[in-house]
Each structure stands twice: as structure tokens, then as C-alpha cells.
Design an enzyme around this catalytic site. Structure first.
Site, PDB file in Angstrom:
ATOM      1  N   CYS A  18      -6.227  -2.535   1.865  1.00 26.65           N
ATOM      2  CA  CYS A  18      -6.126  -2.525   3.325  1.00 26.65           C
ATOM      3  C   CYS A  18      -7.492  -2.595   4.021  1.00 26.65           C
ATOM      4  CB  CYS A  18      -5.318  -1.311   3.770  1.00 26.65           C
ATOM      5  SG  CYS A  18      -4.667  -1.445   5.457  1.00 26.65           S
ATOM      6  N   LYS A  43      -9.214   3.391  -3.114  1.00 26.33           N
ATOM      7  CA  LYS A  43      -9.690   2.796  -1.865  1.00 26.33           C
ATOM      8  C   LYS A  43     -11.033   3.404  -1.468  1.00 26.33           C
ATOM      9  CE  LYS A  43      -7.931   1.972   2.850  1.00 26.33           C
ATOM     10  NZ  LYS A  43      -6.739   2.170   3.705  1.00 26.33           N
ATOM     11  N   GLU A  71       0.833  -1.202   0.000  1.00 26.45           N
ATOM     12  CA  GLU A  71       0.000   0.000   0.000  1.00 26.45           C
ATOM     13  C   GLU A  71       0.874   1.261   0.000  1.00 26.45           C
ATOM     14  OE1 GLU A  71      -3.722   1.930   2.560  1.00 26.45           O
ATOM     15  OE2 GLU A  71      -2.454   0.404   3.482  1.00 26.45           O
TER      16      GLU A  71
END
Length: 273
Positions: free
Chosen positions: A148, A111, A38
Site C-alpha cells: 500500500c 510494511k 492488504e
């Protein structure tokens, strides 16, 4: 130089340089699809709320993705490249670019689920994603990306499967604690529930000056039955490689008939807002 020292540009250059030998090694070993961690070229700066890190955001596609595209083309290797994206002033995203094996930029995932809690002040840095859950047809497989904190939510993982993903990659920055237990629970569950492979990537070590805790690594690959088939070290950076037999997806889905027996029409009223 370590994370947290030097100018932001020096840190970014040092972190990218640290990845190059691993990228080169992946290419030499014939890796077909490579996913980096990430926001691979900065520390995980979200334990603080320092606007200076806005300067590390860049266009996607942009300078970093263009450099990574050279390695993708050199080694005939698909690459998932997570970076801090600047779309416009004040429009900043936690993003992963997808580059095909010939160096072609295919698109990006932003994200969607953004945490905002002690040590993870991500809403200070990122807008929530607005591109949905795209799937990218690469030379080797149809791939999707989760990032994540997304992994805590089964909804997007399911959409990626419905959109045709054969492999879903989740680059992460996760420290020891409750999530270490969840790390090996949620993603095998996504893989098994949707009948696809997953590549789960996590940082290792501690990062100055934030000292949020120890990123516990333990990156792994999981198959469509939810079985972990390869796992990396908890304490050191390494290149984790595994072979996927994509025919297994059809075998598993034909056995369990996930998509035949799923009843999305019965869920509609549950999600009306």
C-alpha cells in the site's frame, strides 16, 4: 454479516470464507502466483483507533498462513498472504507471508512505510517493518512485496529490483481521492524504472462502521515497460488473471541498461544521515 458487525473472530472467519471461492477459482484456472489484498482477513480498521483490533493479529507463520499453505499445495500455486502480524506483545506489523507452490513458507515482508494521517492511523496499529526488502525465489519467479503506502516511495521499489525481483506485488487498501490518480502513476513508474512486472491489488466497496470512503478496486498488472496489461473492476470483487513473459525483463533491461548505467556511488552523500 458485513464488515464491522459481529465479533472480531466472526468477522475474520467471514472474510476468509469470502476469499476461499476466489482462491479455489484461481487454482482451477491454473494461476501460478496469487496475491490477496492488504490484511485480507479483516476490514481496514485503521480509520479508527480501537485497541480491540489488536486481537486480530497473529503469528506469521501461524494459523492463517498454515490454512493458506494447504491451498497453495493443493493447486501448486504460490500465494502472497497479507495479514496482521503479532511478533510479541506490543510488536505488531502489517505483513505479507510468501508461500511457495508446494506449501512451503518462504518468509515475509513487513510494511516499511507507515502512514499516520486522517483516516489512516496506522502507527496506532503497526510498527515500521524491520526486514528490509527481501526477494523470494518461488517455483515460478523471483518475487518481492511492497504494501500500500510503500508505493509512494521509489527507494524500496528500486531495492527490490536490485535484489533481483522479477515481479513485485503491492496489496493495498486505498480509497477514492488524490491517491486514485497516483494509483495508475506510481506503480507503472516503478515497473518501468526497474524493469520488472508488478501486480497491484486494491480493495473494493465501503466498510462499516468507519465509512472512510469507497475503496476503488481497479487492481491491475503492469509490465516492465510500464504498460498496464490487465485491469479489474472498480466496484466489485473479482479474480484478475494475466500471463507474464519473464523473458521481457531481460529484453527491456538490455534495451535500457538500467543496471549498467545506474550510478549508486553518486547518490551516497545524498542519503547520509
Amino acid at each position: 454479516m458485513t464488515e464491522g458487525e459481529g465479533t472480531i473472530q466472526e468477522i475474520m472467519q467471514a472474510m476468509e470464507a469470502k476469499h476461499i471461492p476466489l482462491i479455489e477459482e484461481a487454482g482451477r484456472q491454473g494461476v501460478q502466483i496469487l496475491c490477496l489484498q492488504e490484511i485480507f482477513n479483516t476490514p481496514y480498521f485503521c480509520p479508527g483507533q480501537d485497541k480491540a483490533w489488536y486481537a486480530s493479529a497473529e503469528a506469521v507463520p501461524g494459523p492463517t498462513t498454515e490454512r493458506m499453505a494447504e491451498y497453495a499445495k493443493k493447486y501448486n500455486m504460490v500465494m502472497i498472504v497479507p495479514v496482521y502480524e503479532r511478533e510479541a506483545a506490543g510488536f505488531l506489523y502489517n505483513t505479507a507471508a510468501v508461500i511457495d507452490a508446494d506449501g512451503t513458507y518462504l518468509g515475509k515482508y513487513r510494511k516499511n512505510h507507515i502512514p499516520h494521517t486522517t483516516g489512516f492511523w496506522e502507527k496506532f496499529f503497526f510498527k515500521p517493518g524491520n526486514l528490509g526488502y527481501p526477494v523470494f525465489q518461488t517455483k515460478y519467479a523471483k518475487i518481492g512485496v511492497y504494501i500500500c503506502y510503500d508505493r509512494h516511495f521509489p527507494d524500496g521499489a528500486r531495492v527490490l529490483g536490485l535484489n533481483g525481483a522479477e515481479i513485485v506485488y503491492n496489496p493495498s487498501a486505498t480509497v477514492a481521492g488524490l491517491s486514485q490518480y497516483l494509483w495508475k502513476l506510481e506503480q507503472p513508474a516503478h515497473a518501468a524504472a526497474n524493469g520488472y512486472f508488478m501486480g497491484c491489488i486494491n480493495r473494493v466497496g465501503e466498510e462499516k462502521p468507519w465509512n472512510l470512503g469507497r475503496f476503488y478496486g481497479t487492481s491491475y498488472f503492469v509490465d516492465p515497460r510500464g504498460q498496464i496489461i490487465a485491469q479489474a473492476d472498480e466496484y466489485k470483487d473479482e479474480l484478475l488473471i494475466a500471463e507474464f513473459d519473464l523473458d521481457m525483463i531481460e529484453e527491456v533491461r538490455n534495451t535500457w541498461q538500467f543496471f549498467r548505467d545506474r550510478r549508486p556511488e553518486t547518490y551516497e552523500k545524498l542519503v547520509e544521515l
